[in-house]
Enzyme design. Structure first.
Site, PDB file in Angstrom:
ATOM      1  N   TYR A  29       0.804  -1.238   0.000  1.00 12.84           N
ATOM      2  CA  TYR A  29       0.000   0.000   0.000  1.00 12.84           C
ATOM      3  C   TYR A  29       0.835   1.286   0.000  1.00 12.84           C
ATOM      4  O   TYR A  29       0.270   2.376  -0.089  1.00 12.84           O
ATOM      5  CB  TYR A  29      -0.936  -0.007   1.223  1.00 12.84           C
ATOM      6  CG  TYR A  29      -1.925  -1.155   1.185  1.00 12.84           C
ATOM      7  CD1 TYR A  29      -2.972  -1.152   0.270  1.00 12.84           C
ATOM      8  CD2 TYR A  29      -1.791  -2.251   2.038  1.00 12.84           C
ATOM      9  CE1 TYR A  29      -3.868  -2.208   0.214  1.00 12.84           C
ATOM     10  CE2 TYR A  29      -2.691  -3.315   1.995  1.00 12.84           C
ATOM     11  CZ  TYR A  29      -3.723  -3.281   1.081  1.00 12.84           C
ATOM     12  OH  TYR A  29      -4.607  -4.330   1.032  1.00 12.84           O
ATOM     13  N   HIS A 106      -7.975   2.299  -5.764  1.00  7.14           N
ATOM     14  CA  HIS A 106      -7.249   1.361  -4.897  1.00  7.14           C
ATOM     15  C   HIS A 106      -5.774   1.678  -4.971  1.00  7.14           C
ATOM     16  O   HIS A 106      -5.247   1.941  -6.061  1.00  7.14           O
ATOM     17  CB  HIS A 106      -7.485  -0.089  -5.323  1.00  7.14           C
ATOM     18  CG  HIS A 106      -8.924  -0.465  -5.264  1.00  7.14           C
ATOM     19  ND1 HIS A 106      -9.585  -0.660  -4.071  1.00  7.14           N
ATOM     20  CD2 HIS A 106      -9.842  -0.610  -6.241  1.00  7.14           C
ATOM     21  CE1 HIS A 106     -10.855  -0.922  -4.332  1.00  7.14           C
ATOM     22  NE2 HIS A 106     -11.040  -0.895  -5.642  1.00  7.14           N
TER      23      HIS A 106
END
Ligand code: DHK
Length: 154
Positions: A29, A106
């Site tokens: 991430y 995302h």
């Protein structure tokens, strides 16, 4: 004198576990915290003369409430539904009722990951999907909403 109509803010809504960005699987991430992403997003929106409401929740009902609120209080929505993206018909139903530009974001690229992440309920109604570009994806999403709003108003 012509009265200036106030443009509603873009809602940037973040789902479960994104509050832990920075320390949560940084190789997947990225290393930016959610607060840092929020600041960068606000700056990008300001450059386009747009305001931002940036929020995160670990509670699905709260997210549904915010999506319902966005129907009248937002000009567009950027949504990272995180894990709910792959599981929640309720999230899809709330997104379907938006009638505002909706960009799904995302940080990671779900298509490079586990098979269960390849299904997105949100994608069924999103105007666009940006994934795999880490925090940069949120900034591109601001640009996309700005362009969609311009299209709608011309
Ligand atoms: C965030 C999550 O928390 C995951 O559940 C999704 C998404 C992907 C992201 O990449 O931002 O599968």
């Amino acid at each position: 004198m012509a009265r200036k109509t106030k443009v509603l803010p873009i809602y940037v809504l973040n789902g479960p576990n994104l509050n832990l960005l920075g320390t949560r699987e940084p190789e997947v991430y990225g290393r930016m915290t959610l607060a840092e992403i929020g600041k960068a997003v606000a700056a990008r929106a300001k450059a386009a003369s747009l305001g931002v409401v940036f929020r995160q929740t670990n509670h699905e009902g709260e997210m549904i409430d915010w999506l319902q609120e966005a129907r009248t209080k937002a000009s567009g929505v950027i949504l990272n539904g995180a894990g709910w993206t792959h599981t929640s018909v309720a999230l899809l139903d709330a997104c379907r009722m938006l009638d505002r530009p909706l960009i799904e974001v995302h940080l990671s690229n779900p298509y490079k990951r586990e098979a269960y992440r390849r299904r997105s309920f949100v994608s069924e109604v999103a105007d666009g999907v940006i994934c795999g570009l880490r925090a940069q994806g949120y900034l591109f999403a601001i640009d996309a909403i700005a362009a969609l709003l311009k299209d709608r108003n011309t």
